[in-house]
Design an enzyme around this catalytic site. Structure first.
Site, mmCIF file in Angstrom:
data_model
loop_
_atom_site.group_PDB
_atom_site.id
_atom_site.type_symbol
_atom_site.label_atom_id
_atom_site.label_comp_id
_atom_site.label_asym_id
_atom_site.label_seq_id
_atom_site.Cartn_x
_atom_site.Cartn_y
_atom_site.Cartn_z
ATOM 1 N N VAL A 1 14.213 33.264 59.384
ATOM 2 C CA VAL A 1 14.551 32.378 58.351
ATOM 3 C C VAL A 1 16.040 32.365 58.131
ATOM 4 O O VAL A 1 16.629 33.238 58.390
ATOM 5 C CB VAL A 1 13.537 32.337 57.136
ATOM 6 C CG1 VAL A 1 14.076 33.787 56.431
ATOM 7 C CG2 VAL A 1 13.915 31.352 56.109
ATOM 8 N N CYS A 2 16.387 30.998 57.655
ATOM 9 C CA CYS A 2 17.818 31.095 57.035
ATOM 10 C C CYS A 2 18.829 31.086 58.235
ATOM 11 O O CYS A 2 18.882 30.505 59.451
ATOM 12 C CB CYS A 2 18.049 31.955 55.964
ATOM 13 S SG CYS A 2 19.569 31.908 55.144
ATOM 14 N N ALA A 3 19.736 32.222 58.208
ATOM 15 C CA ALA A 3 20.807 32.630 59.284
ATOM 16 C C ALA A 3 20.105 33.626 60.309
ATOM 17 O O ALA A 3 20.627 33.690 61.381
ATOM 18 C CB ALA A 3 21.673 33.198 58.589
ATOM 19 N N SER B 1 12.563 29.086 59.712
ATOM 20 C CA SER B 1 12.465 28.244 58.393
ATOM 21 C C SER B 1 13.881 28.050 57.876
ATOM 22 O O SER B 1 15.006 28.764 58.427
ATOM 23 C CB SER B 1 11.749 28.840 57.378
ATOM 24 O OG SER B 1 11.461 27.864 56.525
#
Length: 198
Positions: free
Chosen positions: A105-107, A159
């Site tokens: 998720v994210c980075a 995500s």
């Protein structure tokens, strides 16, 4: 059958993402091991919250089996994952096994390319790393980039950020344990009706 997940953390990991992932998976009776890719089990997250991992990543034996490996974001933590040979090895091992889930998720997805995985897959991420993920000369590593909140391409799950982590975690629960378990876990958490669990 009890499922299991290896969730990674490091200094700079996004604390909301990490805690939501561990909490939701454990609510679904998934055995979670939180492993630090930093030098200490105690990691200082991106907003200064200190978490204590269950183990150091180096203490996770090569023969230890999990059903999923999950990378939270936070730029500092994601960079640590992207530069760790041990993380690369685990990602490649899990990605090459058809029954395993690889999730970030994210980075977190910035660790995929250095690990040599997910080429020609559709992914998402935090918008701040989209350019980094998609620009690679004339031939991008990934097939396409989606703005969806959670993207599933085979056994790869990605995500976008802290606000999408409940959906992200519940999608991992669904893939491991089924939709009925998602319903059992989600209902008592009183999630906002706008959160999509399909």
């Amino acid at each position: 059958m009890t499922h299991s997940a290896l969730v990674l953390c490091a200094d700079g990991t996004e604390e909301i993402e990490c805690v939501v992932l561990v909490d939701v998976l454990r609510r679904a009776n998934i055995r979670v091991v939180l492993a630090s890719a930093s030098a200490s089990r105690r990691v200082q997250c991106s907003r200064g919250v200190v978490l204590e991992a269950d183990v150091l990543l180096d203490e996770v034996g090569a023969d230890t089996e999990f059903d999923a490996i999950v990378l939270p974001g936070g730029m500092g933590g994601a960079k640590a994952f992207a530069s760790s040979a041990r993380v690369h090895q685990l990602l490649a091992q899990y990605y090459s096994t058809s029954s395993k889930i690889v999730a970030a998720v994210c980075a977190g997805p910035i660790a995929f390319k250095p690990a040599g995985i997910a080429k020609d897959k559709t992914i998402t991420s935090h918008p701040s790393v989209k350019q980094q993920l998609m620009v690679e000369g004339d031939s991008p590593w990934f097939a396409s980039y989606s703005e969806e909140r959670v993207v599933v391409d085979g056994r790869l799950v990605t995500s976008r950020g802290p606000g999408t982590c409940f959906e992200f975690a519940l999608k991992i629960v669904e893939l491991l344990s089924g939709a009925q378990v998602v319903d059992e876990v989600a209902k008592p958490m009183m999630l906002h009706p706008a959160i999509h669990l399909e």
